[in-house]
Design an enzyme around this catalytic site. Sequence first.
Site, PDB file in Angstrom:
ATOM      1  N   TYR A  14       0.807  -1.219   0.000  1.00 43.21           N
ATOM      2  CA  TYR A  14       0.000   0.000   0.000  1.00 43.21           C
ATOM      3  C   TYR A  14       0.846   1.279   0.000  1.00 43.21           C
ATOM      4  CZ  TYR A  14      -3.775  -3.149   1.380  1.00 43.21           C
ATOM      5  OH  TYR A  14      -4.691  -4.171   1.426  1.00 43.21           O
ATOM      6  N   HIS A  19      -4.353   5.664  -1.178  1.00 43.69           N
ATOM      7  CA  HIS A  19      -4.898   5.407   0.159  1.00 43.69           C
ATOM      8  C   HIS A  19      -3.905   5.789   1.256  1.00 43.69           C
ATOM      9  CE1 HIS A  19      -8.377   3.893   2.132  1.00 43.69           C
ATOM     10  NE2 HIS A  19      -7.884   2.777   2.577  1.00 43.69           N
ATOM     11  N   TYR A  64      -4.607  -0.749  10.402  1.00 40.50           N
ATOM     12  CA  TYR A  64      -5.375  -0.726   9.157  1.00 40.50           C
ATOM     13  C   TYR A  64      -6.429   0.371   9.272  1.00 40.50           C
ATOM     14  CZ  TYR A  64      -2.878  -4.818   7.717  1.00 40.50           C
ATOM     15  OH  TYR A  64      -1.861  -5.662   7.375  1.00 40.50           O
ATOM     16  N   ASN A  66      -9.603   0.989   8.746  1.00 39.87           N
ATOM     17  CA  ASN A  66     -10.943   0.959   9.350  1.00 39.87           C
ATOM     18  C   ASN A  66     -10.932   0.966  10.874  1.00 39.87           C
ATOM     19  OD1 ASN A  66     -11.671   0.817   6.703  1.00 39.87           O
ATOM     20  ND2 ASN A  66     -12.626  -1.191   6.824  1.00 39.87           N
ATOM     21  N   ASN A 112     -13.643   5.619   5.555  1.00 40.60           N
ATOM     22  CA  ASN A 112     -13.803   4.712   6.699  1.00 40.60           C
ATOM     23  C   ASN A 112     -12.815   4.994   7.826  1.00 40.60           C
ATOM     24  OD1 ASN A 112     -15.975   3.296   5.636  1.00 40.60           O
ATOM     25  ND2 ASN A 112     -14.665   1.884   4.517  1.00 40.60           N
TER      26      ASN A 112
END
Length: 196
Positions: A14, A19, A64, A66, A112
């Site tokens: 990532y 993101h 992460y 969320n 999120n």
Amino acid sequence: MRLIVGLGNPDPEYQWTPHNLGFMAVDELANRGSIRVERPEGKALVGRGKLAGEEVLLAKPQTYMNLSGVSVRELLEKYELGPADLLLMWEEVQLPSGTFKIHPDGSAGSHNGAKSVIGSLGTQQFTRLRLGCGPDHQVSSLKDYVLRPMKKPELEVAGEMLEQVGDAVELMLTQGLDAAMTKYNRRKPQEPEAGK
């Protein structure tokens, strides 16, 4: 002291995706302040130091996206800070790539990670800096779009934006939120040339 948190995902795949623009923004600030963001604390990698002469704690949650709020809440509690001491940075597909917006409060929109922070803190009353990464063409899936590695031209646009973000955060720390919003929220993206 100000807690400055960038949202992202910890896995290497990532690293260069839209993101993770929040993590990249923290890296920009860390470089400016010669702050090493590598100490595990509050489910995040953190670094403490001075930026523009002001004491800051930089953080990249490792939970992460969320579950980012769990980390942010732990860090605020550990350092006896409140939501008013938080600056949260995340990528925003609703803003054109290369632009950013600073707000004193507001909803999470569809993000999120921001929803997790608002849910964990029980308030929307904290400063946020939204990092534009909106596509300039139709995409079939926004989720896939933000989770794919950026191409070289995108990384160059992001790099220029992150330099301005660094300037904006330093201005915020030295002259206050209103000064930073006045200077940077009025900037409009350049209009494409006719025929392009």
